[in-house]
Design a protein around this motif. Structure first.
Motif, mmCIF file in Angstrom:
data_model
loop_
_atom_site.group_PDB
_atom_site.id
_atom_site.type_symbol
_atom_site.label_atom_id
_atom_site.label_comp_id
_atom_site.label_asym_id
_atom_site.label_seq_id
_atom_site.Cartn_x
_atom_site.Cartn_y
_atom_site.Cartn_z
ATOM 1 N N GLU A 1 -21.273 -12.109 3.290
ATOM 2 C CA GLU A 1 -22.601 -11.557 3.063
ATOM 3 C C GLU A 1 -23.488 -11.822 4.266
ATOM 4 O O GLU A 1 -23.338 -12.831 4.942
ATOM 5 C CB GLU A 1 -23.227 -12.191 1.816
ATOM 6 N N TRP B 1 -29.557 -13.238 5.264
ATOM 7 C CA TRP B 1 -30.912 -12.710 5.451
ATOM 8 C C TRP B 1 -31.923 -13.852 5.524
ATOM 9 O O TRP B 1 -31.758 -14.883 4.871
ATOM 10 C CB TRP B 1 -31.291 -11.781 4.303
ATOM 11 N N ASP C 1 -34.069 -5.111 8.698
ATOM 12 C CA ASP C 1 -33.919 -4.010 7.749
ATOM 13 C C ASP C 1 -35.279 -3.812 7.088
ATOM 14 O O ASP C 1 -35.698 -4.627 6.281
ATOM 15 C CB ASP C 1 -32.855 -4.342 6.700
ATOM 16 N N TYR D 1 -37.320 -1.899 4.518
ATOM 17 C CA TYR D 1 -36.999 -1.151 3.307
ATOM 18 C C TYR D 1 -38.221 -1.119 2.386
ATOM 19 O O TYR D 1 -39.246 -1.734 2.675
ATOM 20 C CB TYR D 1 -35.833 -1.838 2.574
ATOM 21 N N CYS E 1 -32.404 3.183 0.936
ATOM 22 C CA CYS E 1 -32.454 1.742 1.241
ATOM 23 C C CYS E 1 -31.483 0.991 0.342
ATOM 24 O O CYS E 1 -30.765 0.090 0.796
ATOM 25 C CB CYS E 1 -33.864 1.181 1.023
ATOM 26 N N LYS E 2 -31.454 1.367 -0.925
ATOM 27 C CA LYS E 2 -30.551 0.713 -1.888
ATOM 28 C C LYS E 2 -29.094 1.039 -1.563
ATOM 29 O O LYS E 2 -28.218 0.182 -1.688
ATOM 30 C CB LYS E 2 -30.910 1.132 -3.314
ATOM 31 N N GLU F 1 -28.080 -1.099 1.402
ATOM 32 C CA GLU F 1 -27.817 -2.469 0.945
ATOM 33 C C GLU F 1 -26.463 -2.552 0.244
ATOM 34 O O GLU F 1 -25.660 -3.433 0.538
ATOM 35 C CB GLU F 1 -28.932 -2.941 0.008
ATOM 36 N N LYS F 2 -26.201 -1.635 -0.663
ATOM 37 C CA LYS F 2 -24.980 -1.686 -1.484
ATOM 38 C C LYS F 2 -23.731 -1.313 -0.690
ATOM 39 O O LYS F 2 -22.705 -1.993 -0.774
ATOM 40 C CB LYS F 2 -25.132 -0.761 -2.688
ATOM 41 N N PHE G 1 -24.452 -2.852 4.041
ATOM 42 C CA PHE G 1 -24.675 -4.273 4.298
ATOM 43 C C PHE G 1 -23.717 -5.165 3.524
ATOM 44 O O PHE G 1 -23.535 -6.330 3.865
ATOM 45 C CB PHE G 1 -26.122 -4.663 4.023
ATOM 46 N N GLN G 2 -23.083 -4.642 2.487
ATOM 47 C CA GLN G 2 -22.076 -5.409 1.748
ATOM 48 C C GLN G 2 -20.690 -5.301 2.405
ATOM 49 O O GLN G 2 -19.758 -5.985 2.018
ATOM 50 C CB GLN G 2 -21.993 -4.940 0.297
ATOM 51 N N LYS H 1 -34.724 -9.172 6.273
ATOM 52 C CA LYS H 1 -35.087 -8.150 5.288
ATOM 53 C C LYS H 1 -36.606 -8.127 5.261
ATOM 54 O O LYS H 1 -37.242 -9.161 5.055
ATOM 55 C CB LYS H 1 -34.600 -8.547 3.889
ATOM 56 N N TYR I 1 -30.026 6.346 6.411
ATOM 57 C CA TYR I 1 -28.852 5.731 5.811
ATOM 58 C C TYR I 1 -27.640 5.980 6.696
ATOM 59 O O TYR I 1 -27.422 7.103 7.164
ATOM 60 C CB TYR I 1 -28.593 6.316 4.416
#
Length: 173
Positions: free
Chosen positions: A13, A16, A36, A38, A45-46, A49-50, A53-54, A70, A133
């Motif tokens: 991960e 942040w 980032d 957001y 943005c979500k 992240e999902k 960034f994962q 963040k 994105y």
């Protein structure tokens, strides 16, 4: 005999931190900062992240090369950057999860859309905005251009086009 299997998360991960924390860390150990920017209401943005960034490749690279920040572009965090304090004086806590007023720091960075990723160099100066994105493989050439200091050698559009054409990515989506 009963055995209990406890799985250990193998996914890396991103570590942040706040911008204020990153700027302090940068003074002790110079490193670029990846921000980032957001908002809570922003769908892309979500997704960033999902999905991005994962991604373990993205997370490892960002953790290795940058201090990761963040920053809610419509939040109420107080930020001190280049001897100036930025706030969101019109912030409405009742709108915390919907559209709120823009943060002064987002304005200072010239943020016009979300998500926007901003890279600061080791001196805290803005290098490059990345707006929108991106999947891991789409983001890879841009963050490596900056993280590996290749941007110092790429001065023209033709050189950038050549960089992209010859770029051999290693990230997997």
């Amino acid at each position: 005999m009963l055995f209990l299997w406890v799985g250990v998360a193998s996914a890396q991960e991103i570590k942040w931190m706040s911008l204020n924390q990153a700027l302090v860390a940068q003074k002790k150990n110079p490193k670029k900062i990846f921000i980032d920017v957001y908002t809570e209401w922003c769908g892309p943005c979500k997704m960033l992240e999902k999905n991005t960034f994962q991604n373990k490749d993205v997370a490892k690279y960002i953790n290795d090369k940058f201090y990761a920040v963040k920053f809610n572009g419509e939040g109420n965090e107080e930020v001190t950057y280049q001897n100036r304090t930025y706030k969101n004086p019109q912030y409405d806590p009742a709108k915390a999860n919907t559209r709120n007023s823009p943060h002064e720091f987002a304005g200072a960075l010239g943020i016009r859309a979300y998500p926007t990723m901003i890279i600061l160099n080791e001196k805290g100066e803005v290098l490059f905005p990345i707006t929108g994105y991106y999947t891991a493989t789409q983001l890879e050439p841009m963050i490596k251009l900056l993280g590996d200091d290749t941007y110092l050698k790429v001065k023209t559009q033709a050189e950038y086009d050549s960089y992209l054409k010859n770029f051999k990515g290693t990230f997997k989506d």
